[in-house]
Write an enzyme that holds these catalytic residues in place. Structure first.
Site, PDB file in Angstrom:
ATOM      1  N   GLY A  15      42.158 114.034 174.804  1.00 12.18           N
ATOM      2  CA  GLY A  15      41.975 113.955 173.177  1.00 12.18           C
ATOM      3  C   GLY A  15      40.853 115.134 172.943  1.00 12.18           C
ATOM      4  O   GLY A  15      40.059 114.910 171.978  1.00 12.18           O
ATOM      5  N   GLY A  19      37.397 115.859 167.158  1.00 11.41           N
ATOM      6  CA  GLY A  19      36.280 114.775 167.303  1.00 11.41           C
ATOM      7  C   GLY A  19      35.587 115.033 168.388  1.00 11.41           C
ATOM      8  O   GLY A  19      34.984 116.191 168.677  1.00 11.41           O
ATOM      9  N   TYR A 169      41.801  96.659 168.992  1.00 12.57           N
ATOM     10  CA  TYR A 169      41.075  97.748 169.418  1.00 12.57           C
ATOM     11  C   TYR A 169      39.668  97.408 170.462  1.00 12.57           C
ATOM     12  O   TYR A 169      39.652  98.080 171.512  1.00 12.57           O
ATOM     13  CB  TYR A 169      40.530  98.724 168.356  1.00 12.57           C
ATOM     14  CG  TYR A 169      39.657  99.984 168.713  1.00 12.57           C
ATOM     15  CD1 TYR A 169      40.044 101.039 169.192  1.00 12.57           C
ATOM     16  CD2 TYR A 169      38.081  99.422 168.376  1.00 12.57           C
ATOM     17  CE1 TYR A 169      39.151 102.062 169.397  1.00 12.57           C
ATOM     18  CE2 TYR A 169      37.240 100.625 168.835  1.00 12.57           C
ATOM     19  CZ  TYR A 169      37.728 101.838 169.002  1.00 12.57           C
ATOM     20  OH  TYR A 169      36.770 102.771 169.324  1.00 12.57           O
TER      21      TYR A 169
HETATM   22  N1  LIG Z   1      34.319 107.428 165.927  1.00  9.05           N
HETATM   23  C1  LIG Z   1      33.628 106.715 166.377  1.00  9.05           C
HETATM   24  O1  LIG Z   1      33.262 106.058 165.463  1.00  9.05           O
HETATM   25  C2  LIG Z   1      34.005 105.857 167.593  1.00  9.05           C
HETATM   26  C3  LIG Z   1      33.199 104.893 167.932  1.00  9.05           C
HETATM   27  C4  LIG Z   1      33.342 104.383 169.322  1.00  9.05           C
HETATM   28  C5  LIG Z   1      34.163 104.874 170.250  1.00  9.05           C
HETATM   29  N2  LIG Z   1      35.136 106.098 169.847  1.00  9.05           N
HETATM   30  C6  LIG Z   1      35.898 106.409 170.793  1.00  9.05           C
HETATM   31  O2  LIG Z   1      35.654 107.742 170.885  1.00  9.05           O
HETATM   32  C7  LIG Z   1      36.887 108.362 171.307  1.00  9.05           C
HETATM   33  C8  LIG Z   1      37.210 109.639 170.694  1.00  9.05           C
HETATM   34  O3  LIG Z   1      37.471 109.392 169.436  1.00  9.05           O
HETATM   35  P1  LIG Z   1      37.038 110.305 168.181  1.00  9.05           P
HETATM   36  O4  LIG Z   1      35.969 109.599 167.267  1.00  9.05           O
HETATM   37  O5  LIG Z   1      36.718 111.780 168.477  1.00  9.05           O
HETATM   38  O6  LIG Z   1      38.422 110.216 167.208  1.00  9.05           O
HETATM   39  P2  LIG Z   1      39.594 111.321 166.878  1.00  9.05           P
HETATM   40  O7  LIG Z   1      38.653 112.548 166.181  1.00  9.05           O
HETATM   41  O8  LIG Z   1      40.466 110.604 166.227  1.00  9.05           O
HETATM   42  O9  LIG Z   1      39.901 111.959 168.439  1.00  9.05           O
HETATM   43  C9  LIG Z   1      40.772 110.967 169.112  1.00  9.05           C
HETATM   44  C10 LIG Z   1      41.472 111.651 170.069  1.00  9.05           C
HETATM   45  O10 LIG Z   1      42.229 110.955 170.901  1.00  9.05           O
HETATM   46  C11 LIG Z   1      43.525 111.492 170.882  1.00  9.05           C
HETATM   47  N3  LIG Z   1      44.662 110.436 171.134  1.00  9.05           N
HETATM   48  C12 LIG Z   1      44.643 109.480 170.645  1.00  9.05           C
HETATM   49  N4  LIG Z   1      45.637 108.501 171.084  1.00  9.05           N
HETATM   50  C13 LIG Z   1      46.311 109.459 172.255  1.00  9.05           C
HETATM   51  C14 LIG Z   1      47.509 109.340 172.833  1.00  9.05           C
HETATM   52  N5  LIG Z   1      48.289 108.189 172.727  1.00  9.05           N
HETATM   53  N6  LIG Z   1      47.636 110.355 173.733  1.00  9.05           N
HETATM   54  C15 LIG Z   1      47.076 111.384 173.766  1.00  9.05           C
HETATM   55  N7  LIG Z   1      45.757 111.542 172.971  1.00  9.05           N
HETATM   56  C16 LIG Z   1      45.621 110.660 171.889  1.00  9.05           C
HETATM   57  C17 LIG Z   1      44.004 112.122 169.412  1.00  9.05           C
HETATM   58  O11 LIG Z   1      44.970 112.991 169.329  1.00  9.05           O
HETATM   59  P3  LIG Z   1      45.653 113.582 167.869  1.00  9.05           P
HETATM   60  O12 LIG Z   1      44.552 114.376 167.135  1.00  9.05           O
HETATM   61  O13 LIG Z   1      46.746 113.684 168.136  1.00  9.05           O
HETATM   62  O14 LIG Z   1      45.752 112.131 167.010  1.00  9.05           O
HETATM   63  C18 LIG Z   1      42.550 112.781 169.580  1.00  9.05           C
HETATM   64  O15 LIG Z   1      42.582 114.177 169.964  1.00  9.05           O
HETATM   65  C19 LIG Z   1      38.084 107.246 171.230  1.00  9.05           C
HETATM   66  O16 LIG Z   1      38.446 106.825 172.474  1.00  9.05           O
HETATM   67  C20 LIG Z   1      37.393 106.388 170.226  1.00  9.05           C
HETATM   68  O17 LIG Z   1      38.010 104.897 170.627  1.00  9.05           O
HETATM   69  C21 LIG Z   1      34.798 106.476 168.574  1.00  9.05           C
END
Ligand SMILES: NC(=O)c1ccc[n+]([C@@H]2O[C@H](COP(=O)([O-])OP(=O)(O)OC[C@H]3O[C@@H](n4cnc5c(N)ncnc54)[C@H](OP(=O)(O)O)[C@@H]3O)[C@@H](O)[C@H]2O)c1
Length: 286
Positions: A15, A19, A169
């Site tokens: 990922g 983000g 989730y």
């Molecule tokens: N944002 C929050 O408040 C928060 C809070 C707690 C935990 N998290 C965790 O932090 C992590 C990063 O999230 P983020 O906030 O940076 O969100 P984000 O900007 O949506 O980034 C998520 C990344 O994961 C990739 N991804 C999702 N499903 C995938 C799949 N099946 N195969 C390959 N890549 C995949 C996305 O690819 P695409 O760009 O192609 O979609 C993107 O690169 C996640 O695990 C999320 O659950 C986030």
């Protein structure tokens, strides 16, 4: 945070095109690491790869594509990593998301469960020998405080009976946290550590591109802030031997009681291996 020199270290970030993962990959590149970015979309990945090379001045930023929800794609990714890299020091399972509507992966597994838990479980297992051979090495799983609301319902792991986005989730993140602790027990004495973390509530693409997404970028913490604990766990000398812990704001914190249930962790591991074997017609380490 101390600027640990990461030259000579190979770090894989899933990922990495968006983000928290993007910032993590950039900061690791700035510290001199060889960074393997994993993105499911090649075009998005290439744009960010070029940006990271430019901003870090580090040319050792590779891009591999994989859909973490697909067993075959994760297997392919592991094979590519093994073929290209004789060593791997940091595996950062960061990719993840939440689907508003129930969807299934190419293997017929509920999509959130597949991306957030099954994919990282499989990738980690497939890369374990490489990590052990590269020890000291670190595995970091990006979980969420949402795991505290999660449940492991063995009768409905695919949320076929009842699909609600946030509970599903939360369940996937609880599974990732249980996996972290069971893996830490199995890795004792190998020189490979595994920890998990909550990054904070971050205005990234996690909340989509609609109104909530635009609002989240205004009021929530930034991806730069969200990446700090991941970067800390990947680089800080003081956590080199810490394993089986949950971190928030770069400090050890307490995950839910359920997440620490050893029997549950062992049973989930076994059920996960069986699911992967059943869906792909081969045992996970075939
Ligand atoms: N944002 C929050 O408040 C928060 C809070 C707690 C935990 N998290 C965790 O932090 C992590 C990063 O999230 P983020 O906030 O940076 O969100 P984000 O900007 O949506 O980034 C998520 C990344 O994961 C990739 N991804 C999702 N499903 C995938 C799949 N099946 N195969 C390959 N890549 C995949 C996305 O690819 P695409 O760009 O192609 O979609 C993107 O690169 C996640 O695990 C999320 O659950 C986030």
């Amino acid at each position: 945070m101390a600027n640990t020199n990461m030259q000579g270290k190979v770090c894989l970030v899933t990922g990495a095109n968006s983000g928290i993962g993007k910032v993590t990959a950039l900061e690791l590149a700035k510290l001199g690491a060889t960074v393997i970015m994993v993105s499911r979309n090649r075009a998005k990945g290439e744009a960010v790869q070029a940006e990271i090379k430019r901003l870090s001045g580090n040319e050792n930023v590779d891009l591999l594509t994989a859909d973490m929800s697909s067993i075959a794609s994760v297997r392919q990714l592991a094979q590519e990593v093994q073929a290209k890299y004789p060593q791997l020091h940091v595996l950062l399972n960061n990719a993840g998301g939440m689907n508003n509507k129930r969807q299934v992966s190419v293997d017929g597994i509920e999509q959130t469960w597949a991306s957030n838990y099954i994919g990282p479980f499989l990738l980690t297992n497939l890369l374990l020998d490489l990590l052990k051979a590269s020890a000291p090495a670190r595995i970091i799983n990006v979980s969420s405080t949402a795991h505290k609301m999660g449940k492991i319902n063995f009768d409905d792991l695919q949320a076929e009976k009842n699909y609600r986005a946030f509970p599903v989730y939360s369940n996937s993140k609880l599974a990732l946290t249980l996996f972290t602790y069971e893996l830490a027990r199995r890795l004792e004495g190998t020189g490979v550590t595994v920890n998990n973390l909550h990054p904070g509530v971050i205005g990234s693409n996690f909340f989509g591109t609609g109104l909530l997404g635009r609002l989240s970028k205004l009021v929530m913490l930034t991806p730069e802030q969200g990446a700090q604990t991941s970067i800390y766990l990947a680089t800080a000398p003081e956590v080199a031997t810490v394993s089986g812990k949950y971190f928030e704001k770069s400090k050890i914190s307490t995950s839910s009681k359920t997440s620490q249930d050893q029997q549950l962790g062992q049973r989930l591991w076994q059920v996960t291996e069986e699911l992967i074997a059943q869906k792909s017609n081969q045992p996970i380490n075939a």
